[in-house]
Design a protein around this motif. Structure first.
Motif, PDB file in Angstrom:
ATOM      1  N   ILE A 113       0.947  -0.991   0.180  1.00  0.00           N
ATOM      2  CA  ILE A 113       0.012  -0.019   0.358  1.00  0.00           C
ATOM      3  C   ILE A 113       1.014   1.430   0.261  1.00  0.00           C
ATOM      4  O   ILE A 113       2.272   1.266   0.569  1.00  0.00           O
ATOM      5  CB  ILE A 113      -0.917   0.115   1.302  1.00  0.00           C
ATOM      6  N   SER A 114       0.904   2.817  -0.615  1.00  0.00           N
ATOM      7  CA  SER A 114       1.115   2.814  -1.221  1.00  0.00           C
ATOM      8  C   SER A 114       0.425   4.565  -1.250  1.00  0.00           C
ATOM      9  O   SER A 114      -0.566   4.279  -1.728  1.00  0.00           O
ATOM     10  CB  SER A 114       2.204   2.985  -2.210  1.00  0.00           C
ATOM     11  N   MET A 115       0.741   5.902  -0.650  1.00  0.00           N
ATOM     12  CA  MET A 115       0.228   6.735  -1.171  1.00  0.00           C
ATOM     13  C   MET A 115       0.363   7.522  -2.597  1.00  0.00           C
ATOM     14  O   MET A 115       0.983   7.813  -3.236  1.00  0.00           O
ATOM     15  CB  MET A 115       0.627   7.882  -0.047  1.00  0.00           C
ATOM     16  N   ALA A 116      -1.066   7.435  -2.644  1.00  0.00           N
ATOM     17  CA  ALA A 116      -1.398   8.245  -4.148  1.00  0.00           C
ATOM     18  C   ALA A 116      -1.034   9.609  -3.876  1.00  0.00           C
ATOM     19  O   ALA A 116      -1.156  10.275  -2.647  1.00  0.00           O
ATOM     20  CB  ALA A 116      -3.096   8.060  -4.687  1.00  0.00           C
ATOM     21  N   ARG A 117      -0.847  11.025  -5.101  1.00  0.00           N
ATOM     22  CA  ARG A 117      -0.391  12.237  -4.799  1.00  0.00           C
ATOM     23  C   ARG A 117      -0.642  12.786  -5.594  1.00  0.00           C
ATOM     24  O   ARG A 117      -0.969  12.424  -7.184  1.00  0.00           O
ATOM     25  CB  ARG A 117       0.757  12.832  -3.851  1.00  0.00           C
ATOM     26  N   SER A 118      -1.081  14.346  -5.858  1.00  0.00           N
ATOM     27  CA  SER A 118      -0.518  14.748  -7.145  1.00  0.00           C
ATOM     28  C   SER A 118       1.010  15.250  -7.981  1.00  0.00           C
ATOM     29  O   SER A 118       1.838  14.619  -7.196  1.00  0.00           O
ATOM     30  CB  SER A 118      -1.097  16.068  -6.849  1.00  0.00           C
ATOM     31  N   ALA A 143       5.314   7.274  -1.748  1.00  0.00           N
ATOM     32  CA  ALA A 143       5.515   6.257  -0.612  1.00  0.00           C
ATOM     33  C   ALA A 143       4.845   5.205   0.160  1.00  0.00           C
ATOM     34  O   ALA A 143       3.534   5.192   0.775  1.00  0.00           O
ATOM     35  CB  ALA A 143       5.398   8.214   0.946  1.00  0.00           C
ATOM     36  N   ALA A 144       5.689   4.369  -0.275  1.00  0.00           N
ATOM     37  CA  ALA A 144       5.071   2.662   0.198  1.00  0.00           C
ATOM     38  C   ALA A 144       5.130   2.863   2.030  1.00  0.00           C
ATOM     39  O   ALA A 144       6.215   2.980   2.451  1.00  0.00           O
ATOM     40  CB  ALA A 144       6.012   1.906  -0.272  1.00  0.00           C
ATOM     41  N   PHE A 145       3.893   2.501   2.789  1.00  0.00           N
ATOM     42  CA  PHE A 145       4.116   2.438   3.710  1.00  0.00           C
ATOM     43  C   PHE A 145       3.055   1.403   4.426  1.00  0.00           C
ATOM     44  O   PHE A 145       2.902   1.186   5.634  1.00  0.00           O
ATOM     45  CB  PHE A 145       3.597   3.786   4.102  1.00  0.00           C
ATOM     46  N   GLY A 146       2.769   0.480   3.817  1.00  0.00           N
ATOM     47  CA  GLY A 146       2.835  -0.855   4.036  1.00  0.00           C
ATOM     48  C   GLY A 146       2.117  -2.307   3.214  1.00  0.00           C
ATOM     49  O   GLY A 146       2.346  -1.777   2.122  1.00  0.00           O
TER      50      GLY A 146
END
Length: 187
Positions: A113-118, A143-146
């Protein structure tokens, strides 16, 4: 519109640790009743993990959809608008190497799981994505975080829903909403 890019928040979350191995686990119950569990890795992205935990505790993700599902790539959710253009009020600094953060060496392998962003590396807020297969080309830019540690077959089943062309130009927008009914910390 939020694409795949990462956000980060650094701080500690007392009372969020699992007794088994020290990492917080989050259970996602889908509207269908199916569930999957994500283990969070603050050692790679502490601010991102803290932000995610805070949103879970607030009930932010309850009733929100996976609005973008790309076969063989990923499922993206966490936008309260359901369009890919929304998020929570708070953003986090991107915890990935292309943004000057070298501690995040977690590779985008199946279930991560990672964060999406602009395009702004510090624009992540609530949108996240889970990769279906190896997507190491994202390493260092998100940013992968889990990782999904239980129920990955539930996440993979999202690829079976009927979809139409989304704002990304791909056949990625579910016709029927893929809803996270309840997202909770598992202690």
């Amino acid at each position: 519109m939020m694409g795949l890019i990462g956000l980060t928040v650094i701080s500690t979350c007392s009372g969020c640790k699992s007794e088994t191995n020290g990492n917080t686990k989050v259970q996602v119950e889908m509207e269908s009743g199916e569930k999957f569990v994500i283990e969070l890795y603050p050692e790679y992205a502490p601010k991102t993990v803290e932000n995610f935990i805070n949103l879970v505790k607030e009930g932010f993700y309850d009733g929100i959809t996976f609005h973008r599902i790309v076969d063989g790539f990923m499922a993206q959710g966490g936008d309260p608008n359901g369009t890919g253009s929304g998020g929570s009020p708070k953003t986090v600094k991107g915890e990935f190497s292309s943004n000057g953060y070298e501690k995040n060496t977690l590779s985008h392998t199946k279930g991560v799981i990672s964060m999406a962003r602009s395009n702004d590396p510090d624009s992540a807020s609530s949108q996240f994505f889970i990769v279906f297969d190896d997507a190491s080309f994202l390493d260092g830019n998100y940013a992968a975080f889990g990782k999904v540690i239980e129920g990955m077959e539930v996440v993979e089943s999202f690829q079976k829903v009927k979809r139409v062309k989304g704002s990304d130009g791909a056949i990625s927008k579910p016709v029927e909403p893929v809803v996270m009914k309840k997202v909770t910390i598992v202690e």
